[in-house]
Design an enzyme around this catalytic site. Sequence first.
Site, PDB file in Angstrom:
ATOM      1  N   HIS A  64     -16.584  50.806  34.199  1.00 23.66           N
ATOM      2  CA  HIS A  64     -16.416  49.857  32.890  1.00 23.66           C
ATOM      3  C   HIS A  64     -15.154  49.144  32.749  1.00 23.66           C
ATOM      4  O   HIS A  64     -14.262  49.508  33.615  1.00 23.66           O
ATOM      5  CB  HIS A  64     -16.544  50.684  31.704  1.00 23.66           C
ATOM      6  CG  HIS A  64     -15.472  51.787  31.556  1.00 23.66           C
ATOM      7  ND1 HIS A  64     -14.243  51.714  30.860  1.00 23.66           N
ATOM      8  CD2 HIS A  64     -15.374  53.163  31.617  1.00 23.66           C
ATOM      9  CE1 HIS A  64     -13.421  52.830  31.069  1.00 23.66           C
ATOM     10  NE2 HIS A  64     -14.346  53.758  31.417  1.00 23.66           N
ATOM     11  N   ASP A 111     -13.381  48.235  30.121  1.00 21.37           N
ATOM     12  CA  ASP A 111     -12.501  48.211  28.926  1.00 21.37           C
ATOM     13  C   ASP A 111     -11.498  49.404  29.115  1.00 21.37           C
ATOM     14  O   ASP A 111     -11.789  50.343  30.005  1.00 21.37           O
ATOM     15  CB  ASP A 111     -13.095  48.288  27.768  1.00 21.37           C
ATOM     16  CG  ASP A 111     -14.046  49.607  27.500  1.00 21.37           C
ATOM     17  OD1 ASP A 111     -14.369  49.964  28.586  1.00 21.37           O
ATOM     18  OD2 ASP A 111     -14.039  50.288  26.472  1.00 21.37           O
ATOM     19  N   GLU A 137     -17.022  50.826  26.849  1.00 24.68           N
ATOM     20  CA  GLU A 137     -17.300  52.473  27.078  1.00 24.68           C
ATOM     21  C   GLU A 137     -16.330  53.281  26.209  1.00 24.68           C
ATOM     22  O   GLU A 137     -16.875  54.221  25.523  1.00 24.68           O
ATOM     23  CB  GLU A 137     -16.955  52.799  28.565  1.00 24.68           C
ATOM     24  CG  GLU A 137     -17.473  54.362  28.827  1.00 24.68           C
ATOM     25  CD  GLU A 137     -16.470  55.291  28.836  1.00 24.68           C
ATOM     26  OE1 GLU A 137     -17.014  56.443  28.500  1.00 24.68           O
ATOM     27  OE2 GLU A 137     -15.190  54.877  28.379  1.00 24.68           O
ATOM     28  N   GLU A 138     -15.177  52.747  25.973  1.00 21.70           N
ATOM     29  CA  GLU A 138     -14.029  53.574  25.348  1.00 21.70           C
ATOM     30  C   GLU A 138     -14.267  53.643  24.002  1.00 21.70           C
ATOM     31  O   GLU A 138     -13.876  54.462  23.023  1.00 21.70           O
ATOM     32  CB  GLU A 138     -12.919  53.148  25.421  1.00 21.70           C
ATOM     33  CG  GLU A 138     -12.347  53.077  26.831  1.00 21.70           C
ATOM     34  CD  GLU A 138     -12.045  54.371  27.383  1.00 21.70           C
ATOM     35  OE1 GLU A 138     -12.197  55.379  26.799  1.00 21.70           O
ATOM     36  OE2 GLU A 138     -11.627  54.396  28.562  1.00 21.70           O
ATOM     37  N   ASP A 189     -21.567  57.229  37.868  1.00 27.65           N
ATOM     38  CA  ASP A 189     -20.715  56.756  36.868  1.00 27.65           C
ATOM     39  C   ASP A 189     -19.354  57.374  36.655  1.00 27.65           C
ATOM     40  O   ASP A 189     -19.034  58.440  37.876  1.00 27.65           O
ATOM     41  CB  ASP A 189     -21.297  56.635  35.550  1.00 27.65           C
ATOM     42  CG  ASP A 189     -20.538  55.614  34.482  1.00 27.65           C
ATOM     43  OD1 ASP A 189     -19.527  55.137  34.862  1.00 27.65           O
ATOM     44  OD2 ASP A 189     -21.011  55.606  33.093  1.00 27.65           O
ATOM     45  N   HIS A 207      -5.853  58.915  29.422  1.00 27.88           N
ATOM     46  CA  HIS A 207      -5.611  58.366  27.879  1.00 27.88           C
ATOM     47  C   HIS A 207      -4.099  58.650  27.465  1.00 27.88           C
ATOM     48  O   HIS A 207      -3.792  58.527  26.157  1.00 27.88           O
ATOM     49  CB  HIS A 207      -6.726  58.975  26.921  1.00 27.88           C
ATOM     50  CG  HIS A 207      -8.034  58.349  27.256  1.00 27.88           C
ATOM     51  ND1 HIS A 207      -8.997  58.349  26.267  1.00 27.88           N
ATOM     52  CD2 HIS A 207      -8.573  57.903  28.187  1.00 27.88           C
ATOM     53  CE1 HIS A 207     -10.122  57.960  26.581  1.00 27.88           C
ATOM     54  NE2 HIS A 207      -9.678  57.385  27.862  1.00 27.88           N
TER      55      HIS A 207
END
Length: 507
Positions: free
Chosen positions: A128, A130, A194-195, A222, A468
Site C-alpha cells: 500500500h 499510504d 490501507e491505514e 501482502d 507506527h
Amino acid sequence: MTSGVKYCCGGFGLFLGVLVVIVVVRTFTFSVRTDQVAECKNSDSDFIKLNDQILERFKKGLRIQTVSRDVDDISEQALVDIQNLIKKEYPIVHSSPLVTLDVVGNYSLLYTIQGTNTSLIPYLLASHLDVVPAQQENWDYPPFGAETHDGFIYARGTVDVKLGVFGILESMEYLLSNGFKPKRTIYIGFGHDEEIGGSVGAFNIANKLEEKGINQLEYIIDEGLNVLDGLVPGLSKPSALIGTSEKGQVILRLKVKGKPGHSSMPPKESALSILIQAVHRLETTPHPSMFGYGPEKDMFEHIASELSLPYRMLMSNLWLFSPLISRFLAMSPSTNAIVRTVTAVTMFQSGVKDNIIPEDAVAIVNHRIHPAQSIQQVIDYDRYIINDDRVTFEIKNSMEPLPISPCDDNNLGYQMIKNSIRQVWTNSVVAPGVMIGNTDTKHYIHLSNNIYRFTPSYMYPEDLPRFHGNNERISLLNYQQAINFYYHLIKNTDAGLSPSHKHSVEL
C-alpha cells in the site's frame, strides 16, 4: 504396603517411564520442517545489487507524505504525486507491452503482467501507498526527510510499507529489462487507504479483478510478519514468520444510562461507577487461551527442532506442555496477543461538570479476536463476565478473524514464499504465524484460500516500537534484501517448483 498399593505405584511408575521416553524421543526426532533448497555454485550472481539510482528512487517515494488520517482525510495530492513518481522512475514497467495499469478508486494502482500460459492461475503481490501520520518533534530526524544515518534510512513508510511498493517495482523493472516474460500472469495491487481500512483502495482493486474475470488467485501475499532476530526464546537463528491468518476485531460501545443529579446528594451507584466496575471485570478476567487452536500451534511446531533445550522439549511435545506454554506466553503483552482474544479499553466518556452526577457513561472496548473464536463468542463472554444488564452493548465496528491458509508442502504459495525467504536469509527458520494487526487482505478473501502476510524487513526487539511509532527506519542492506525477496518470489513462482539454488545478500 499392601499389594494393591504396590500395584498402583508400579503402574504409575511404568506410566511415568513411558511418558518420559515419549517426551525424550519426540524432543530429538520431532520436526515438521522441510529443506527443499539446494546450494548452487554461482550463489552471488543472481540478485539485484543496491545502487545510488535504486536508493534515490526509494527516498523520493518516502519523501512524499501520503498520510491517511481518516476516511475523509487522505493526502490526495501526495497520492497523485507518488503515482507520477512511480510512472516516471519505472519506465520499463510502464512501457512494456506485457503490462497494463489500471488506476482504481482514483489513487490505487493495479498492474497486470500478462503471462504466456493462460491455463496457470494468476497470483497477486500487494502492498500500500499510504502511511500513518508522524510528529516531527518526536523523531531524531525528519520523518519525511528520508535521511541516511549510520547505514539506516529514517522515514515514515520505510517498513510500513513502502519497501513493499518499491521493492516489488524494482524487481519487476529489473526482470522486464532482462527479457522476462512470465508464464503465470502476475497482478500487483497497491492500495491507497490501507491505514484507514482499505474500503476504497483494496476493496475496488478486488472488484476490478473480478471485472477482469478473475475469481480465483493461486495465492496472495501482502504486508505482514517479519524476519525477527532475538525475539523467540531459545532460538539463536532469525525467525521469518509468514502470517497464515489475521486476527479479527470488534469495537464495542458499552453504555450505562443513569440519572443526573447534584454532587451533594450522590446515589449509591452512578452510571460512571457501574461502567467502571464493568470495565474492571473485562480487564481482570481475560478471554480464555486458545493456544493450540490457531496458527500459533503450527508456528511453534515449525521452529521446535531449531530450539535449544529445554525449549525444544516443550515445543516438540505440545500435546503435553500446551497449558504450561500458554501460561508462559500470557506473561508478555506481545506474546499474550498470540494465544487469546485481547481486550483494550481505548476511550472513556462521562460527565459535563465538576458538581453534576453524570447522566450516562460510555466506554469503547477494542477486542482483537483469536482466529479460533467469533465475534458473537467474544460478545457473549463479555456479557457473562460483566453480568450486569444495566450495561448495554453496541457494535461500533467489527471484522471476523480471517480463515487460516494452508502451510503444507503441497501449497505453492506458501512454499514459494518460504523458499524465497531462505534464499535471501539463508540461516532463517521459516514458520507460519498469526497476524495480530489487520491488513488489506480482508478485501481479497473471496479470491483465494491461500493468503499470506509477510513483510521482508529485518527486525530486532528494539525495532518493534518503531511500527507506527517514532524513528521508523530500514537499513540499506535490508532494503536490498527486500528487493531480492520479491525478485526471487516472482522467479520461483513462475517456475512453479521449489527453487534449485540459494544465496544470501547478507554482508
